[in-house]
Write an enzyme that holds these catalytic residues in place. Structure first.
Site, short mmCIF file in Angstrom:
data_model
loop_
_atom_site.label_atom_id
_atom_site.label_comp_id
_atom_site.label_asym_id
_atom_site.label_seq_id
_atom_site.Cartn_x
_atom_site.Cartn_y
_atom_site.Cartn_z
N HIS A 1 5.51 29.33 -3.82
CA HIS A 1 5.92 27.95 -4.17
C HIS A 1 7.30 27.57 -3.65
O HIS A 1 7.80 26.51 -3.99
CB HIS A 1 5.93 27.75 -5.68
CG HIS A 1 4.58 27.85 -6.30
ND1 HIS A 1 3.78 26.75 -6.54
CD2 HIS A 1 3.88 28.93 -6.71
CE1 HIS A 1 2.65 27.15 -7.10
NE2 HIS A 1 2.68 28.47 -7.20
N LYS B 1 12.80 14.41 -11.72
CA LYS B 1 12.46 15.78 -11.28
C LYS B 1 13.62 16.67 -11.66
O LYS B 1 14.67 16.17 -12.07
CB LYS B 1 12.21 15.82 -9.77
CG LYS B 1 13.33 15.15 -8.96
CD LYS B 1 13.07 15.19 -7.47
CE LYS B 1 12.12 14.13 -6.99
NZ LYS B 1 10.83 14.62 -6.52
N ARG B 2 13.45 17.99 -11.50
CA ARG B 2 14.57 18.87 -11.78
C ARG B 2 15.76 18.51 -10.89
O ARG B 2 15.58 18.03 -9.77
CB ARG B 2 14.17 20.33 -11.55
CG ARG B 2 13.42 20.92 -12.70
CD ARG B 2 14.22 20.90 -14.00
NE ARG B 2 15.28 21.86 -14.00
CZ ARG B 2 15.24 23.04 -14.60
NH1 ARG B 2 14.17 23.40 -15.29
NH2 ARG B 2 16.26 23.87 -14.55
N LYS C 1 17.06 18.39 -3.59
CA LYS C 1 16.27 17.19 -3.92
C LYS C 1 17.08 15.91 -3.74
O LYS C 1 16.56 14.81 -3.75
CB LYS C 1 15.74 17.29 -5.35
CG LYS C 1 14.77 18.46 -5.55
CD LYS C 1 14.26 18.53 -6.99
CE LYS C 1 13.48 19.78 -7.30
NZ LYS C 1 12.06 19.70 -6.92
N THR D 1 4.93 17.40 -6.52
CA THR D 1 3.72 16.91 -7.20
C THR D 1 4.03 15.59 -7.90
O THR D 1 3.12 14.79 -8.13
CB THR D 1 3.19 17.94 -8.22
OG1 THR D 1 4.30 18.47 -8.94
CG2 THR D 1 2.46 19.06 -7.53
N LYS E 1 1.87 11.85 -8.48
CA LYS E 1 1.68 11.12 -9.74
C LYS E 1 2.05 9.65 -9.56
O LYS E 1 1.37 8.75 -10.06
CB LYS E 1 2.51 11.77 -10.85
CG LYS E 1 2.05 13.17 -11.20
CD LYS E 1 3.06 13.97 -12.03
CE LYS E 1 2.72 15.45 -11.95
NZ LYS E 1 3.83 16.33 -12.38
C1 26W Z 1 13.87 31.70 -11.81
C2 26W Z 1 12.95 32.02 -10.78
C3 26W Z 1 12.14 30.90 -10.28
C4 26W Z 1 11.89 30.83 -8.97
C5 26W Z 1 11.08 29.85 -8.50
C6 26W Z 1 11.60 29.99 -11.17
C7 26W Z 1 10.79 29.01 -10.71
C8 26W Z 1 10.52 28.95 -9.36
C9 26W Z 1 9.55 27.92 -8.86
C10 26W Z 1 8.92 28.40 -7.58
C11 26W Z 1 10.12 26.60 -8.72
C12 26W Z 1 9.09 25.54 -8.58
O1 26W Z 1 8.70 24.93 -9.55
N1 26W Z 1 8.65 25.27 -7.36
C13 26W Z 1 7.89 24.09 -7.11
O2 26W Z 1 6.51 24.36 -7.17
C14 26W Z 1 5.75 23.17 -7.08
C15 26W Z 1 4.31 23.51 -7.29
O3 26W Z 1 3.82 24.20 -6.18
C16 26W Z 1 6.00 22.47 -5.76
O4 26W Z 1 5.32 21.25 -5.76
C17 26W Z 1 7.50 22.23 -5.55
O5 26W Z 1 7.73 21.72 -4.26
C18 26W Z 1 8.26 23.52 -5.76
O6 26W Z 1 9.65 23.30 -5.71
#
Ligand code: 26W
Length: 823
Positions: A364, A552-553, A558, A660, A664
């Site tokens: 991701h 979003k976060r 971003k 995503t 939406k």
């Molecule tokens: C703390 C470690 C960690 C590392 C990565 C926590 C969470 C993550 C995720 C990969 C972050 C995340 O939410 N990524 C997002 O995933 C979505 C679903 O596929 C994508 O649409 C986003 O672009 C992506 O940033």
């Protein structure tokens, strides 16, 4: 009797039954009547009634599952951002209208009842919400796909804003009970940490023994996952940690009361809290413990169920697919190896063959800092047996690579799972999975060409692109019911289960009465959001203004900062020329920052400082309003998105794996201003360049800058006076005259860089094209026939971004589960 008549009768019967049930339930659960019950009690009574209906379906679905004994998929994820379940379950069971009628007759405020349900905020952002959307689509399509995760006692922190700064407050979402979960304390799994490994020969076979391990109990809590108009009810199984011994009576007897429960406390911290870092893991041992805890519990229980059904172990991969949502659950690979070898007594080769045909992995993120790694020593001491297995996997893996690339040490070293004292989770995930996928086409290309290049070359057939999707039922049908009804009025209701059908709206894109209806619904949604904003923050916003939204976060890539800078640019224009032609705009932000992410928090502060200044400046004549919506979460997204005109998807190209939120908004007919990043690229393909506002560097250009190192933001600052003014305003007291240095860090980061390069996300480079795209957008908003045509074309093209399509793709290419025959 004709069909319509009998439907009406059934409807009324259901309403009559439910009306009585609600009153009875209130009495029985709380000893209250409609007159004296609180909203929270009403919610619980109604949700319990709904749950009874869900339970009935669940029982049948489980029985069917048991009888067919087909392949099932388990989606392992550290995060499931479920949001609220009441409204969604109502819709999926087809009871929403009946319940609305009951509430009307009993004078119950259904919105208030709904708002009494806390969000299940068991996720940070996109990755967690994607898992929740997938569960909805799996059940709706009739596929047996279950979730496995952690029952965090505290979900993602609640965000409060104090003096413009984010303050984190705990989210004790379970405090008041959770109607939707069924505890199964009678089905615990035991998880071992630490200790040492011993080997003995018993009956001529080597047996692995764990000595002095610390053991923790994992208790499952099952949540039913109801599909829309479907007989399948799947299970989201969330694990909670319990001590094996509730207390030490020996210590208690000695009067050491605190010590007597210390072990319990320690065990139970494992599932206390969700780590709030999104895309930035900290190598904390508690997080590794969380990962192994839920992965081991999940795989042990999957194995238990598999055995109970009387299956042959050599068929494991034929009955079970395990999907790992990013690398966080990658320990499942060595855990399954452990069970196959240590419990089943299989040899290495058979175990590895079965494991590699069971696991599939989705990546991701390509951000280097987000790729998980663990210090080898920590890993080894916390998970000694798992370490042995990973070590062996690595040895064999590297030996095979050596045969393929003799002498190419560097290449092999770069692919090794363990190297330089570090365990690399993404490499483990790739080595042990039969499928590796990115979440959009562009993202997958970057994985193949860059991040996992060597792996791709060694094994191209493992890699695929499967573009993300969202459940259009929650985010359009439920969140924007009026628009959904309008759509159904024009094209029938099939789009609820066949989202591609939305294409048929194309015919009505120029239809003035359809356009008018869409516009009226949008205006209504904006009015109710405006009311919410006024109640919440005392800010008056004009529903006729353009609602321009970025939710979003908060992350530098971003580029919420670029959005804020564009607002400063417009503000300066108005100050310069009070008659500056622009349609009034309301800029809406919602974003949580990771608690330790300083720059992100300063961007939140900057947006607040800007809001304070602009919202109260009479010279602006209400042409600009800025609203920061506190505590952005799923339920708030459902309020904001249907009221949005413009969707901001402006990440630095190449950085957002998919996105995503973009989808939406598209389903609700907002127009996107965005870069050619993530799934925006495919949105553009689907709806056409003319129906989006695309701007900025491409991902190739971005990577060229990185490669060649010739990006000089300072030169842009020197040559663009409007941008220069904005940047100077960061530090000249314009934003906060008492504390002119508050934003110096952000300013210097853009112009000089702190430790690394200046402006690593190309805010300055993309600023001017971004402002120009906004100008185009502003002009087009003034031509309603053009604007609404584009809006409708966006809805019409959104179908492929439904998670139903995504799940079909996964199933066809990866899981290959049979569709359950129902009815
Ligand atoms: C703390 C470690 C960690 C590392 C990565 C926590 C969470 C993550 C995720 C990969 C972050 C995340 O939410 N990524 C997002 O995933 C979505 C679903 O596929 C994508 O649409 C986003 O672009 C992506 O940033």
């Amino acid at each position: 009797m004709d069909e319509k008549k009998s439907k009406e009768l059934a409807f009324e019967e259901m309403v009559d039954t439910m009306r009585e049930e609600v009153e009875l339930k209130l009495q029985r659960m709380f000893g209250r009547t409609l007159k004296t019950a609180t909203d929270a009690q009403l919610y619980k009574a109604m949700a319990t009634l709904l749950r009874d209906r869900v339970m009935e379906k669940w029982a049948y679905s489980k029985e069917m599952e048991y009888e067919t004994n087909g392949r099932q998929m388990y989606y392992l994820s550290m995060e499931f951002l479920m949001g609220r379940l009441f409204g969604n379950n109502l819709m999926n069971l087809g009871l929403d209208q009946q319940v609305a009628q009951v509430c009307k007759e009993l004078k119950i405020d259904l919105d208030k009842v709904r708002d009494s349900e806390p969000d299940a905020g068991l996720g940070n952002g996109g990755l967690g919400r994607l898992a929740a959307c997938f569960l909805d689509s799996l059940a709706t399509l009739g596929l047996e796909g279950h979730g496995n995760g952690i029952r965090y006692e505290y979900g993602l922190f609640k965000q409060k804003i104090v003096d413009g700064y984010q303050v984190e407050v705990p989210d004790p979402w379970l405090e008041d009970g959770n109607i939707w979960e069924i505890a199964k304390p009678e089905e615990p799994e035991i998880i071992s940490f630490g200790g040492t490994i011993e080997r003995r020969i018993e009956k001529g076979k080597e047996v692995v023994k764990y000595c002095d391990a610390q053991c923790v109990k994992a208790i499952p809590y099952d949540v039913p996952v109801v599909g829309y108009d479907s007989e399948v009810v799947n299970t989201l199984r969330l694990w909670s940690a319990r001590a094996i011994k509730p207390m030490d009576m020996g210590l208690f007897g000695q009067g050491r009361y605190v010590d007597s429960v210390a072990e319990k406390e320690l065990a139970e911290t494992i599932t206390k809290v969700l780590y709030p870092e999104d895309n930035h893991p900290e190598g904390k041992s508690l997080r590794l413990k969380q990962q192994y805890f839920f992965v081991s519990a999940s795989i042990q229980s999957i194995y238990r169920k598999f055995k109970k059904a009387g299956n042959n172990i050599f068929d494991f991969h034929k009955k079970v697919a395990i999907h790992i949502n990013d690398t966080h659950p990658a320990l499942g690979i060595p855990e399954l190896m452990r069970i196959l070898m240590d419990k089943e007594g299989l040899d290495w080769e058979d175990s590895w063959r079965i494991t590699c045909q069971t696991f599939a992995y989705t990546n991701h993120t390509i951000l280097e800092e987000a790729l998980e790694k663990w210090p080898q020593e920590l890993f080894k001491s916390l998970l000694p047996r798992i370490y042995e297995i990973v070590h062996e996997i690595n040895e064999i893996f590297c030996r095979d690579l050596w045969k393929k690339y003799p002498g190419e040490w560097e290449k092999i070293g770069s692919m090794a799972i363990i190297s330089y004292g570090t365990v690399h989770m993404s490499k483990l995930a790739i080595a042990g999975s039969y499928s590796v996928n990115g979440v959009a086409k562009l993202h997958t290309d970057i994985l193949k060409e860059d991040v996992f290049r060597d792996f791709y070359q060694a094994c191209p057939s493992k890699f695929r692109a499967i573009t993300n999707g969202v459940t259009h039922r929650r985010f359009l049908a439920k969140a924007n019911a009026e628009l959904a009804d309008l759509i159904t009025g024009y094209i029938g209701e099939d789009w609820m289960k066949a989202p591609q059908d939305l294409e048929r709206l194309k015919t009505y894109a120029k239809d003035s009465s359809f356009q008018k209806n869409v516009a009226e619904i949008r205006l209504k949604n904006k009015e109710s959001l405006a009311e919410h904003i006024e109640n919440q923050y005392g800010i008056q916003v004009n529903p006729e203004s353009i609602f321009d939204v970025q939710v979003k976060r908060l992350h530098e890539y971003k580029r919420q900062l670029m959005n804020a800078m564009h607002i400063m640019f417009l503000y300066n224009k108005i100050l310069d020329n009070p008659n500056f032609p622009m349609h009034p705009r309301t800029f809406i932000f919602g974003a949580k920052a990771a608690p330790g992410y300083h720059n992100a928090k300063m961007i939140i502060k900057l947006i607040h400082s800007l809001a304070k200044k602009i919202n109260n400046d009479p010279r602006v004549k209400d042409k600009i309003k800025i609203v920061f919506m506190e505590n952005y979460r799923v339920s708030l997204a459902e309020k904001i998105i249907p009221a949005s005109d413009v969707s901001e998807q402006i990440s630095t190209a190449g950085k957002e794996a998919s996105g995503t939120g973009n989808m939406k908004f598209m389903f609700n007919g907002a127009l996107t201003i965005g870069t050619l990043d993530g799934a925006n690229v495919e949105m553009k393909e689907a709806v056409g360049n003319d129906n989006m506002y695309i701007f900025g560097l491409t991902s190739e250009e971005v990577s060229q800058y990185y490669r060649e190192g010739h990006y000089r933001p300072y030169e842009i600052y020197e040559t663009n006076p409007e941008l220069r003014l904005v940047l100077d305003q960061f530090v000249n007291g314009f934003l906060d005259s008492e504390h002119p240095d508050t934003f110096r860090g952000l300013y210097e980061g853009l112009l000089y860089g702190h430790y690394g390069m200046a402006d690593p996300y190309f805010v300055l480079k993309d600023f001017e094209p971004y402002c120009q795209a906004h100008t185009r957008l502003g002009l087009e908003y003034k031509k309603p026939d053009i604007w609404w045509e584009k809006a409708i074309l966006n809805i019409a093209a959104a179908g492929i971004f439904s998670s139903d399509r995504t799940i079909r793709d996964y199933n066809q290419q990866v899981w290959k589960l049979p569709f359950v025959k129902t009815k």
